[in-house]
Design a protein around this motif. Structure first.
Motif, PDB file in Angstrom:
ATOM      1  N   TRP A 246       0.987  -1.173  -0.037  1.00 24.31           N
ATOM      2  CA  TRP A 246       0.054   0.079  -0.171  1.00 24.31           C
ATOM      3  C   TRP A 246       0.838   1.262  -0.044  1.00 24.31           C
ATOM      4  N   GLU A 247       0.683   2.288  -0.866  1.00 22.31           N
ATOM      5  CA  GLU A 247       1.253   3.576  -0.906  1.00 22.31           C
ATOM      6  C   GLU A 247       0.073   4.607  -0.877  1.00 22.31           C
ATOM      7  N   ASP A 248       0.497   5.853  -0.124  1.00 21.07           N
ATOM      8  CA  ASP A 248      -0.368   6.833  -0.060  1.00 21.07           C
ATOM      9  C   ASP A 248      -0.460   7.964  -1.101  1.00 21.07           C
ATOM     10  N   SER A 249       0.308   7.616  -2.147  1.00 26.37           N
ATOM     11  CA  SER A 249       0.427   8.520  -3.389  1.00 26.37           C
ATOM     12  C   SER A 249       0.843   7.640  -4.562  1.00 26.37           C
ATOM     13  N   ILE A 250       0.130   7.587  -5.381  1.00 27.62           N
ATOM     14  CA  ILE A 250       0.367   6.552  -6.816  1.00 27.62           C
ATOM     15  C   ILE A 250       0.836   7.734  -7.798  1.00 27.62           C
ATOM     16  N   ASN A 251       0.892   8.995  -7.505  1.00 28.94           N
ATOM     17  CA  ASN A 251       1.280   9.867  -8.642  1.00 28.94           C
ATOM     18  C   ASN A 251       2.714  10.412  -8.417  1.00 28.94           C
ATOM     19  N   ASN A 252       3.132  10.073  -7.305  1.00 31.59           N
ATOM     20  CA  ASN A 252       4.557  10.480  -6.866  1.00 31.59           C
ATOM     21  C   ASN A 252       4.834  12.068  -6.641  1.00 31.59           C
ATOM     22  N   VAL A 253       3.838  12.595  -6.177  1.00 32.66           N
ATOM     23  CA  VAL A 253       4.116  13.985  -5.938  1.00 32.66           C
ATOM     24  C   VAL A 253       3.737  14.326  -4.523  1.00 32.66           C
ATOM     25  N   PRO A 254       4.377  15.410  -3.693  1.00 40.54           N
ATOM     26  CA  PRO A 254       3.992  15.615  -2.353  1.00 40.54           C
ATOM     27  C   PRO A 254       2.682  16.340  -2.132  1.00 40.54           C
ATOM     28  N   ASP A 255       1.879  16.172  -1.101  1.00 44.25           N
ATOM     29  CA  ASP A 255       0.503  16.866  -0.812  1.00 44.25           C
ATOM     30  C   ASP A 255       0.478  18.339  -1.205  1.00 44.25           C
ATOM     31  N   ASP A 256       1.694  18.885  -0.934  1.00 45.68           N
ATOM     32  CA  ASP A 256       1.411  20.350  -1.038  1.00 45.68           C
ATOM     33  C   ASP A 256       1.772  20.908  -2.529  1.00 45.68           C
ATOM     34  N   ASP A 293      -2.638   2.822 -10.709  1.00 48.78           N
ATOM     35  CA  ASP A 293      -1.066   2.863 -11.260  1.00 48.78           C
ATOM     36  C   ASP A 293      -0.081   2.760 -10.101  1.00 48.78           C
ATOM     37  N   THR A 294      -0.256   1.752  -9.048  1.00 53.68           N
ATOM     38  CA  THR A 294       0.537   1.836  -7.919  1.00 53.68           C
ATOM     39  C   THR A 294       1.867   1.009  -8.348  1.00 53.68           C
ATOM     40  N   ARG A 295       3.085   1.431  -7.473  1.00 54.14           N
ATOM     41  CA  ARG A 295       4.284   0.727  -7.736  1.00 54.14           C
ATOM     42  C   ARG A 295       3.940  -0.893  -7.226  1.00 54.14           C
ATOM     43  N   PHE A 296       3.025  -1.110  -6.648  1.00 52.88           N
ATOM     44  CA  PHE A 296       2.709  -2.359  -5.939  1.00 52.88           C
ATOM     45  C   PHE A 296       2.028  -3.357  -6.849  1.00 52.88           C
ATOM     46  N   GLY A 297       2.416  -3.287  -8.118  1.00 53.20           N
ATOM     47  CA  GLY A 297       1.930  -3.992  -9.506  1.00 53.20           C
ATOM     48  C   GLY A 297       2.749  -4.876 -10.159  1.00 53.20           C
ATOM     49  N   VAL A 298       2.950  -4.315 -11.299  1.00 50.95           N
ATOM     50  CA  VAL A 298       4.141  -5.215 -12.231  1.00 50.95           C
ATOM     51  C   VAL A 298       4.972  -4.405 -12.879  1.00 50.95           C
ATOM     52  N   ILE A 299       4.907  -3.043 -12.831  1.00 49.62           N
ATOM     53  CA  ILE A 299       5.751  -2.156 -13.397  1.00 49.62           C
ATOM     54  C   ILE A 299       6.265  -2.623 -14.801  1.00 49.62           C
ATOM     55  N   ALA A 300       5.442  -2.539 -15.642  1.00 46.46           N
ATOM     56  CA  ALA A 300       5.663  -3.128 -17.175  1.00 46.46           C
ATOM     57  C   ALA A 300       6.136  -2.060 -18.044  1.00 46.46           C
ATOM     58  N   PRO A 301       6.661  -2.144 -19.096  1.00 49.39           N
ATOM     59  CA  PRO A 301       7.603  -1.512 -20.149  1.00 49.39           C
ATOM     60  C   PRO A 301       6.630  -0.380 -20.627  1.00 49.39           C
ATOM     61  N   ILE A 302       5.027  -0.390 -20.632  1.00 53.15           N
ATOM     62  CA  ILE A 302       4.131   0.533 -20.961  1.00 53.15           C
ATOM     63  C   ILE A 302       4.364   1.772 -20.137  1.00 53.15           C
ATOM     64  N   SER A 303       4.893   1.952 -19.092  1.00 54.94           N
ATOM     65  CA  SER A 303       5.372   3.094 -18.257  1.00 54.94           C
ATOM     66  C   SER A 303       6.171   4.033 -19.090  1.00 54.94           C
ATOM     67  N   ALA A 304       6.714   3.601 -20.230  1.00 56.24           N
ATOM     68  CA  ALA A 304       7.454   4.693 -20.937  1.00 56.24           C
ATOM     69  C   ALA A 304       6.566   5.316 -21.725  1.00 56.24           C
ATOM     70  N   GLY A 343      -1.130   6.796 -16.610  1.00 55.98           N
ATOM     71  CA  GLY A 343       0.036   6.891 -15.414  1.00 55.98           C
ATOM     72  C   GLY A 343      -0.617   7.775 -14.177  1.00 55.98           C
ATOM     73  N   GLY A 344      -0.244   7.433 -12.881  1.00 55.18           N
ATOM     74  CA  GLY A 344      -0.788   8.096 -11.757  1.00 55.18           C
ATOM     75  C   GLY A 344      -2.163   8.042 -11.501  1.00 55.18           C
ATOM     76  N   SER A 345      -2.816   7.109 -12.097  1.00 53.48           N
ATOM     77  CA  SER A 345      -4.507   7.293 -11.788  1.00 53.48           C
ATOM     78  C   SER A 345      -4.913   5.814 -11.393  1.00 53.48           C
ATOM     79  N   ASP A 346      -6.330   5.837 -11.288  1.00 52.01           N
ATOM     80  CA  ASP A 346      -6.956   4.810 -11.304  1.00 52.01           C
ATOM     81  C   ASP A 346      -8.021   4.492 -12.284  1.00 52.01           C
ATOM     82  N   GLU A 347      -7.620   5.114 -13.526  1.00 55.71           N
ATOM     83  CA  GLU A 347      -8.436   5.067 -14.753  1.00 55.71           C
ATOM     84  C   GLU A 347      -7.609   4.139 -15.600  1.00 55.71           C
ATOM     85  N   THR A 348      -8.403   3.249 -16.164  1.00 55.58           N
ATOM     86  CA  THR A 348      -7.979   1.978 -17.115  1.00 55.58           C
ATOM     87  C   THR A 348      -7.885   2.561 -18.434  1.00 55.58           C
TER      88      THR A 348
END
Length: 396
Positions: A246-256, A293-304, A343-348
């Motif tokens: 579990w991570e509290d931020s999937i879009n890799n940015v600070p709250d501020d 789009d959490t890091r606790f998945g597969v981290i597939a090449p489509i990330s490019a 990227g960085g969302s819960d939308e497929t």
């Protein structure tokens, strides 16, 4: 005359004897030397540091690799979701679009592992130094490679503190409940290294449970770490395991920062079956699920193309390794991805894909391996790509 000669000779002898006595050299007794003793408590290669009860092992490798791929570049339109081009390749994750030629890399690695026994269990300190030349996109292949500390951590009993593989990848007492397929590339399994505080209970030869609090580099609420839990059971026949992250931020940015921050989670189950009457051969099956789009998945090449973690809603991986003899082994594997996330969302994105791999390793002499791996990647509506490498490794 003869009497004077005899008296003179006697006097010369007395003087000479006195001179030699005055010039005599006294040789000091040598200090006792404590020879290095072999430490067999932790396996091969350990020895006692002289004057201590600490066992030390120095190991590592030197490798040279030639790789190539045929990725031509791909695009996902953020407005319409339409895609065009080719699938990012597994070898470089799309780092060399529309480039041709050999991708060279030389790497040197040194591991230093110190262990001793205490009333709280085994105290361990491990450091890995590593330097690579070439390989990464934009790297100057003719300049010296920077040497960095790739891993460093402390273990005391089941406690771990430091920087190493995320427990999602490899937990302290998880045994073979680690990584993905049998190959070096291991396909897409959520590879990551993190600062961490964790505790593992149990044994790598039986049941084990791990909880790990891992650094998220001040993403989301900077006070809240990523959390990983692992359950594993290893026996002679193989292993089964389950993981949760579990991570509290999937879009890799600070709250501020003015970006809506979302938490995300992923789960993994897996098994390895060691083939009876075929020493070294085994079958591995893994299943993944992630809610975003959490890091606790597969981290597939489509990330490019997505700019995110490359997660899919779910994925299934199968791999088989056959050890033909003590010098030669080969493996085949495949992985299916259902519905990649933006990227960085819960939308497929409504896109699925798959990866295939073939790997072969030959050890003609002890500690020298020749390895080749070939991958094929295909995402719906994108052309497939082929990538792979030939590698020479000297282990020590």
């Amino acid at each position: 005359m003869i009497k004077r000669f005899l008296l003179g000779s006697a006097a010369v002898l007395v003087v000479a004897t006195g001179a030699r006595a005055a010039d005599a050299v006294v040789v000091a007794e040598p200090e006792p030397v404590e020879y290095v003793r072999v430490c067999d408590a932790y396996g091969a290669g350990f020895f006692y540091i002289p004057g201590t009860e600490t066992c030390l092992q120095i190991s590592g490798y030197i490798r040279y690799q030639m790789g190539s791929e045929n990725y031509k570049g791909g695009v996902i339109d953020p407005a319409t979701g339409e895609v065009s081009g080719s699938s990012p390749d597994f070898l470089t994750y799309g780092a060399y679009p529309d480039e041709e030629g050999w991708i060279k890399e030389t790497r040197a690695r040194v591991d230093i592992d110190a262990r001793s026994e205490t009333e709280w269990g085994t105290l361990r300190g491990r450091i890995r130094f590593q330097g690579s030349w070439g390989g990464a996109a934009g790297a100057n292949p003719f300049s010296d490679g920077p040497v960095s500390t790739d891993q460093a951590y402390i273990d005391l009993g089941g406690f771990r503190a430091g920087y190493s593989e995320s427990a999602w990848v490899e937990s302290q007492k998880g045994g073979v409940a680690a990584y993905g397929s049998h190959s070096w590339g291991s396909m897409s399994y959520g590879d990551a290294q993190r600062h961490q505080l964790g505790y593992s209970f149990g044994s790598a030869e039986g049941f084990a449970a791990t909880i790990s609090l891992e650094d998220d580099a001040l993403e989301g609420d900077g006070w809240i770490p990523d959390v990983v839990g692992v359950l594993s059971y290893n026996q002679a026949w193989g292993a089964v395991w389950a993981k949760f992250g579990w991570e509290d931020s999937i879009n890799n940015v600070p709250d501020d920062i003015a970006v809506a921050s979302e938490s995300g989670w992923g789960a993994q189950v897996g098994m390895q079956w060691n083939i009876p009457n075929a020493p070294g051969s085994s079958l591995r099956l893994l299943g993944f699920y992630s809610d975003s789009d959490t890091r606790f998945g597969v981290i597939a090449p489509i990330s490019a193309l997505t700019g995110g973690n490359g997660a899919a809603e779910w994925s299934a991986l199968a791999s088989y390794l056959h050890q033909f003899n003590e010098k030669f082994a080969a493996s085949v594997g495949g992985q299916y991805f259902s519905d990649f996330y933006a990227g960085g969302s819960d939308e497929t994105l409504g896109l699925s894909g798959y990866e295939l791999e073939v790997a072969m390793a030959w050890t003609p002499v002890t500690n020298f391996e020749i390895r080749t791996e070939v991958y094929y990647d295909k995402i719906e509506e994108l052309d497939g790509t082929v990538s792979g490498f030939l590698r020479f490794t000297r282990n020590f």
